[in-house]
Write a protein that holds these residues in place. Sequence first.
Motif, short mmCIF file in Angstrom:
data_model
loop_
_atom_site.label_atom_id
_atom_site.label_comp_id
_atom_site.label_asym_id
_atom_site.label_seq_id
_atom_site.Cartn_x
_atom_site.Cartn_y
_atom_site.Cartn_z
N PRO A 47 80.22 -8.04 56.53
CA PRO A 47 79.99 -6.63 56.88
C PRO A 47 78.82 -6.00 56.15
N GLN A 48 78.32 -6.64 55.10
CA GLN A 48 77.28 -6.01 54.29
C GLN A 48 76.17 -7.00 53.94
N ALA A 49 74.94 -6.50 53.95
CA ALA A 49 73.78 -7.32 53.58
C ALA A 49 72.67 -6.40 53.12
N ALA A 50 71.74 -6.95 52.34
CA ALA A 50 70.65 -6.11 51.82
C ALA A 50 69.42 -6.96 51.52
N ILE A 51 68.27 -6.33 51.66
CA ILE A 51 67.01 -6.88 51.15
C ILE A 51 66.71 -6.11 49.87
N ASN A 52 66.73 -6.81 48.75
CA ASN A 52 66.53 -6.19 47.44
C ASN A 52 65.19 -6.61 46.85
N LEU A 53 64.37 -5.64 46.47
CA LEU A 53 63.16 -5.90 45.71
C LEU A 53 63.41 -5.43 44.28
N ILE A 54 63.13 -6.30 43.31
CA ILE A 54 63.55 -6.05 41.93
C ILE A 54 62.33 -6.10 41.01
N ASP A 55 61.94 -4.94 40.48
CA ASP A 55 60.83 -4.92 39.54
C ASP A 55 61.36 -5.07 38.12
N HIS A 56 60.58 -4.70 37.12
CA HIS A 56 61.02 -4.93 35.74
C HIS A 56 62.06 -3.92 35.27
N ARG A 57 62.35 -2.91 36.10
CA ARG A 57 63.32 -1.90 35.69
C ARG A 57 64.46 -1.70 36.68
N GLU A 58 64.16 -1.78 37.99
CA GLU A 58 65.14 -1.35 38.98
C GLU A 58 65.22 -2.31 40.16
N GLN A 59 66.37 -2.26 40.82
CA GLN A 59 66.57 -2.93 42.10
C GLN A 59 66.47 -1.90 43.21
N HIS A 60 65.61 -2.17 44.20
CA HIS A 60 65.39 -1.27 45.33
C HIS A 60 65.88 -1.94 46.60
N GLN A 61 66.83 -1.33 47.27
CA GLN A 61 67.30 -1.85 48.55
C GLN A 61 66.43 -1.25 49.65
N VAL A 62 65.58 -2.08 50.26
CA VAL A 62 64.62 -1.57 51.26
C VAL A 62 65.15 -1.69 52.68
#
Length: 395
Positions: A47-62
Amino acid sequence: MTDLQGVARTEAIADYGVIGTGRDTGGGFDEDLQGLVEIAAQVCGVPQAAINLIDHREQHQVATVGLEPSVCSTEDSMCATILSSPGPVHVRDAREDSRFASNPFVTGAIARVRFYAASQLRTPAGVVIGTLCVFDEEPRELTAQQRRSLDILARQVVDVLELLRTSRELRRSNDELAHFAGQVSHDLLNPLTALTGFLEVVGEQPAVTQDPVAGPYLGRAAQSADRMRLLVDDLLDYARLGGRLRLERVDLAAVCADVLEDLSARVARTGATVEVDALPTVTADRVQVQAVLQNLVANALKFRRDDQPARIRVGAVRVASGWRVAVDDAGPGVPEHLREKVFGLLERGSAVAEEGAGIGLSTCRRIIDAHGGRIGLDASTDGGTSAWFVLPDRD
């Protein structure tokens, strides 16, 4: 201690320009990323999925399915934990995995993830910038085919990001070219306007217009000025619009005749000889192709050997994809290691090019690229330069 991997991820992610409030990637890339994450959820049956971009501080779900996109710290991110893993991660029940058992996405502090699987997003340079992950609040297993499909989709996510980066670079290039066009328009058009005005004043003098020698020269000068204004206007419009072409059937023999007419004074002054072989009719933007041909012939006139009269031949041969047009000279030539470099903006082929601004070949490449063709330099049979371009068939 600096997190070198985190810095590399941050720089790679910034290059894609996909993170930021009010983000609009343009070109449908947001929809492409959303489509891939939806396919991942469907293929894996979760039911759930994500594309996560992860820099040196945070995870961003785009892009997400089954939840609202959000941002969290790398300390809380499940995906940040496995960025250095040697391959994909597949966890039936995260409560039973020491890497995730105390994670807030598992304990209930943020969510209650049980099943978790992720494939890394690895750039062409080898930097892991995030994951494509799927998860569920119930323990489950993926089949071998589902795991393979998740890996394939992760690679396609990176492909979309690469297309986005290339698109941004092209838009930036077009913006820079438009700015450049605006800057040079004053320098190009003002002297031409002054010249046209001077010719008009002279043309009002009967003693000049009725003179059997001066009269025809005055007419030819006025025609050349008109053609030059059209050429400058079209080139500037072309730059501002990012390369829009007006395609028509173009007689290259007629185009070459106009080019030699415009350059006739220089040909006569330098004692050059110009031979023109049979030239074809092609589908192209007439003004743009004339600009290319005029630039190549002008270069052949300019770069001659030890002030000897230039010897130039213009010809064309049929090739598999279309017509290859070449301007051959007997000048000093361009060293092989510089033949690509001289197509860069404001690059000069050699020290003898002091009188030129160096923007011609860069513009020529842009025009030929817009036609779907190719352009380059080779050595001519006389030891000089063979400047050529290929115009593809469009019929």
